[in-house]
Design a protein around this motif. Structure first.
Motif, PDB file in Angstrom:
ATOM      1  N   SER A  29       0.815  -1.213   0.000  1.00 25.42           N
ATOM      2  CA  SER A  29       0.000   0.000   0.000  1.00 25.42           C
ATOM      3  C   SER A  29       0.851   1.268   0.000  1.00 25.42           C
ATOM      4  N   VAL A  30       2.147   1.125   0.353  1.00 26.88           N
ATOM      5  CA  VAL A  30       2.999   2.315   0.456  1.00 26.88           C
ATOM      6  C   VAL A  30       4.224   2.265  -0.457  1.00 26.88           C
ATOM      7  N   VAL A  31       4.609   1.069  -0.922  1.00 24.65           N
ATOM      8  CA  VAL A  31       5.715   0.947  -1.877  1.00 24.65           C
ATOM      9  C   VAL A  31       5.263   0.023  -3.007  1.00 24.65           C
ATOM     10  N   ASP A  32       6.002   0.026  -4.127  1.00 21.65           N
ATOM     11  CA  ASP A  32       5.618  -0.849  -5.228  1.00 21.65           C
ATOM     12  C   ASP A  32       5.842  -2.308  -4.842  1.00 21.65           C
ATOM     13  N   LEU A  33       5.155  -3.194  -5.527  1.00 19.06           N
ATOM     14  CA  LEU A  33       5.131  -4.610  -5.162  1.00 19.06           C
ATOM     15  C   LEU A  33       6.523  -5.231  -5.203  1.00 19.06           C
ATOM     16  N   ARG A  34       7.323  -4.886  -6.206  1.00 16.85           N
ATOM     17  CA  ARG A  34       8.665  -5.460  -6.320  1.00 16.85           C
ATOM     18  C   ARG A  34       9.519  -5.105  -5.110  1.00 16.85           C
ATOM     19  N   THR A  35       9.437  -3.862  -4.660  1.00 19.82           N
ATOM     20  CA  THR A  35      10.200  -3.436  -3.492  1.00 19.82           C
ATOM     21  C   THR A  35       9.701  -4.130  -2.232  1.00 19.82           C
ATOM     22  N   ALA A  36       8.373  -4.256  -2.104  1.00 21.06           N
ATOM     23  CA  ALA A  36       7.797  -4.923  -0.929  1.00 21.06           C
ATOM     24  C   ALA A  36       8.283  -6.361  -0.833  1.00 21.06           C
ATOM     25  N   ILE A  37       8.300  -7.065  -1.961  1.00 18.88           N
ATOM     26  CA  ILE A  37       8.761  -8.456  -1.969  1.00 18.88           C
ATOM     27  C   ILE A  37      10.234  -8.527  -1.585  1.00 18.88           C
ATOM     28  N   ILE A  40      10.818  -8.210   2.268  1.00 23.66           N
ATOM     29  CA  ILE A  40      10.452  -9.321   3.153  1.00 23.66           C
ATOM     30  C   ILE A  40      11.201 -10.611   2.829  1.00 23.66           C
ATOM     31  N   ALA A  41      12.040 -10.595   1.802  1.00 28.28           N
ATOM     32  CA  ALA A  41      12.667 -11.828   1.310  1.00 28.28           C
ATOM     33  C   ALA A  41      13.427 -12.584   2.398  1.00 28.28           C
ATOM     34  N   ILE A  42      14.343 -11.906   3.090  1.00 27.89           N
ATOM     35  CA  ILE A  42      15.175 -12.586   4.090  1.00 27.89           C
ATOM     36  C   ILE A  42      14.352 -13.047   5.303  1.00 27.89           C
ATOM     37  N   PRO A  43      13.445 -12.221   5.853  1.00 26.96           N
ATOM     38  CA  PRO A  43      12.620 -12.715   6.974  1.00 26.96           C
ATOM     39  C   PRO A  43      11.784 -13.936   6.618  1.00 26.96           C
ATOM     40  N   VAL A  44      11.249 -13.980   5.392  1.00 28.23           N
ATOM     41  CA  VAL A  44      10.434 -15.127   4.992  1.00 28.23           C
ATOM     42  C   VAL A  44      11.274 -16.398   4.967  1.00 28.23           C
ATOM     43  N   GLY A 181      18.327  -8.730 -10.556  1.00 25.91           N
ATOM     44  CA  GLY A 181      18.714  -7.437 -10.009  1.00 25.91           C
ATOM     45  C   GLY A 181      17.624  -6.784  -9.189  1.00 25.91           C
ATOM     46  N   GLY A 182      16.699  -7.596  -8.681  1.00 29.83           N
ATOM     47  CA  GLY A 182      15.554  -7.060  -7.954  1.00 29.83           C
ATOM     48  C   GLY A 182      15.814  -6.790  -6.486  1.00 29.83           C
ATOM     49  N   ILE A 183      16.965  -7.243  -5.977  1.00 26.65           N
ATOM     50  CA  ILE A 183      17.313  -6.983  -4.577  1.00 26.65           C
ATOM     51  C   ILE A 183      18.608  -6.171  -4.552  1.00 26.65           C
ATOM     52  N   SER A 184      18.484  -4.884  -4.291  1.00 28.36           N
ATOM     53  CA  SER A 184      19.647  -4.013  -4.208  1.00 28.36           C
ATOM     54  C   SER A 184      20.333  -4.197  -2.861  1.00 28.36           C
ATOM     55  N   GLN A 185      21.519  -3.609  -2.712  1.00 27.16           N
ATOM     56  CA  GLN A 185      22.238  -3.709  -1.447  1.00 27.16           C
ATOM     57  C   GLN A 185      21.436  -3.062  -0.320  1.00 27.16           C
ATOM     58  N   THR A 186      20.776  -1.942  -0.646  1.00 20.74           N
ATOM     59  CA  THR A 186      19.961  -1.251   0.368  1.00 20.74           C
ATOM     60  C   THR A 186      18.769  -2.101   0.782  1.00 20.74           C
ATOM     61  N   ASN A 187      18.089  -2.682  -0.218  1.00 17.68           N
ATOM     62  CA  ASN A 187      16.935  -3.533   0.083  1.00 17.68           C
ATOM     63  C   ASN A 187      17.339  -4.756   0.907  1.00 17.68           C
ATOM     64  N   ALA A 188      18.498  -5.332   0.572  1.00 14.35           N
ATOM     65  CA  ALA A 188      18.984  -6.500   1.303  1.00 14.35           C
ATOM     66  C   ALA A 188      19.279  -6.140   2.759  1.00 14.35           C
ATOM     67  N   MET A 189      19.833  -4.938   2.982  1.00 20.31           N
ATOM     68  CA  MET A 189      20.140  -4.500   4.341  1.00 20.31           C
ATOM     69  C   MET A 189      18.854  -4.290   5.139  1.00 20.31           C
ATOM     70  N   ILE A 190      17.854  -3.648   4.512  1.00 20.62           N
ATOM     71  CA  ILE A 190      16.566  -3.434   5.171  1.00 20.62           C
ATOM     72  C   ILE A 190      15.909  -4.777   5.488  1.00 20.62           C
ATOM     73  N   SER A 191      15.983  -5.700   4.533  1.00 26.27           N
ATOM     74  CA  SER A 191      15.391  -7.023   4.717  1.00 26.27           C
ATOM     75  C   SER A 191      16.067  -7.764   5.865  1.00 26.27           C
ATOM     76  N   ALA A 192      17.398  -7.650   5.954  1.00 29.21           N
ATOM     77  CA  ALA A 192      18.137  -8.326   7.030  1.00 29.21           C
ATOM     78  C   ALA A 192      17.768  -7.747   8.397  1.00 29.21           C
ATOM     79  N   ILE A 193      17.671  -6.429   8.471  1.00 27.59           N
ATOM     80  CA  ILE A 193      17.295  -5.775   9.736  1.00 27.59           C
ATOM     81  C   ILE A 193      15.890  -6.188  10.153  1.00 27.59           C
ATOM     82  N   SER A 194      15.035  -6.433   9.163  1.00 28.03           N
ATOM     83  CA  SER A 194      13.645  -6.808   9.441  1.00 28.03           C
ATOM     84  C   SER A 194      13.524  -8.177  10.102  1.00 28.03           C
ATOM     85  N   LEU A 195      14.619  -8.940  10.103  1.00 27.42           N
ATOM     86  CA  LEU A 195      14.611 -10.232  10.790  1.00 27.42           C
ATOM     87  C   LEU A 195      14.265 -10.069  12.276  1.00 27.42           C
ATOM     88  N   ILE A 196      14.747  -9.002  12.875  1.00 29.86           N
ATOM     89  CA  ILE A 196      14.562  -8.810  14.319  1.00 29.86           C
ATOM     90  C   ILE A 196      13.081  -8.684  14.677  1.00 29.86           C
TER      91      ILE A 196
END
Length: 238
Positions: A29-37, A40-44, A181-196
């Motif tokens: 609802s707040v970001v595009d679907l590709r970014t949302a996926i 959440i990649a690493i937490p899933v 190329g759908g997971i950038s370094q920034t997205n990967a870092m955010i995804s990793a932090i989301s594990l907590i």
């Protein structure tokens, strides 16, 4: 972001699934679907890795449902390619519809039965469909969850089988997204932090499972997801 993964982890802790579906419904609802996926990649992957091996029986589930999982992998690879070819607004609408159907089936307690004779024929198409939805919307394994329910699998086996399926499909999705190329370094870092927050929510959810009425909590989750789905459909059609 942290609040979203905490809530999604809590849902998974209580009912055994729903982390990607809940998280993408909110984030979509707040970001595009590709970014949302990507977020959440690493937490899933991590939460399902924990859940799949928590009580053992992973190899038993793998042997029993290998056809289902193999077809899901194939569908995920194809779906991830579609994700980068189709207008994200179409996929956002599709995700909203998927959530509505999922909630409607569960909330009405509509039950489909798949017999032992029909199971070998039902598994491949449902596995492929599950993979396609995983690759295009990030909503891992809904058709497989319905298949296991239709096979009347006991609760413990359901949780182990669905976690293993989610782990395999989500891992393939991550690999496909990296390749595209759908997971950038920034997205990967955010995804990793989301594990907590995801693990924190899941741990609390697992504790609540023993104290709350599961039916009442499911109802709350379904109402919440239905509202999120309505917003996704609105966004996709706007």
């Amino acid at each position: 972001m942290c609040a979203t993964l905490f809530v999604a982890g809590g849902v998974k802790g209580v009912i055994g699934l729903g982390l990607p579906l809940t998280a993408v419904s909110i984030l979509g609802s707040v970001v595009d679907l590709r970014t949302a996926i990507a977020f959440i990649a690493i937490p899933v992957v991590a939460t399902n890795l924990y859940q799949a091996f928590e009580g053992g029986r992973a190899m038993e589930m793998l042997r029993k449902y290998w056809v289902l999982n193999l077809c899901s992998v194939a569908g995920t690879v194809v779906g991830a390619q579609i994700l980068f070819l189709v207008n994200p607004r179409i996929l956002t609408t599709l995700l909203g519809v998927v959530v509505v159907v999922y909630v409607a089936i569960n909330a009405t307690r509509f039950r489909i039965r798949i017999s032992d004779r029909a199971a070998p024929w039902a598994a491949p198409p449902l596995g492929i469909l599950s993979g396609l939805l995983t690759g295009t919307t990030g909503s891992v394994g809904i058709p497989i969850a319905l298949y296991l329910q239709a096979r009347d699998v006991d609760k413990e086996s359901f949780l182990r089988a669905i976690a293993l399926t989610f782990l395999i499909s989500a891992s393939m999705l991550v690999l496909a997204l990296i390749e595209k190329g759908g997971i950038s370094q920034t997205n990967a870092m955010i995804s990793a932090i989301s594990l907590i927050p995801a693990f924190a929510g899941m741990m609390i959810g697992q504790r609540l499972r023993g104290y709350l009425s599961e039916d009442r909590f499911r109802l709350f989750v379904y109402v919440f997801l239905m509202l999120a789905a309505a917003n996704l459909i609105r966004k996709g059609l706007a």
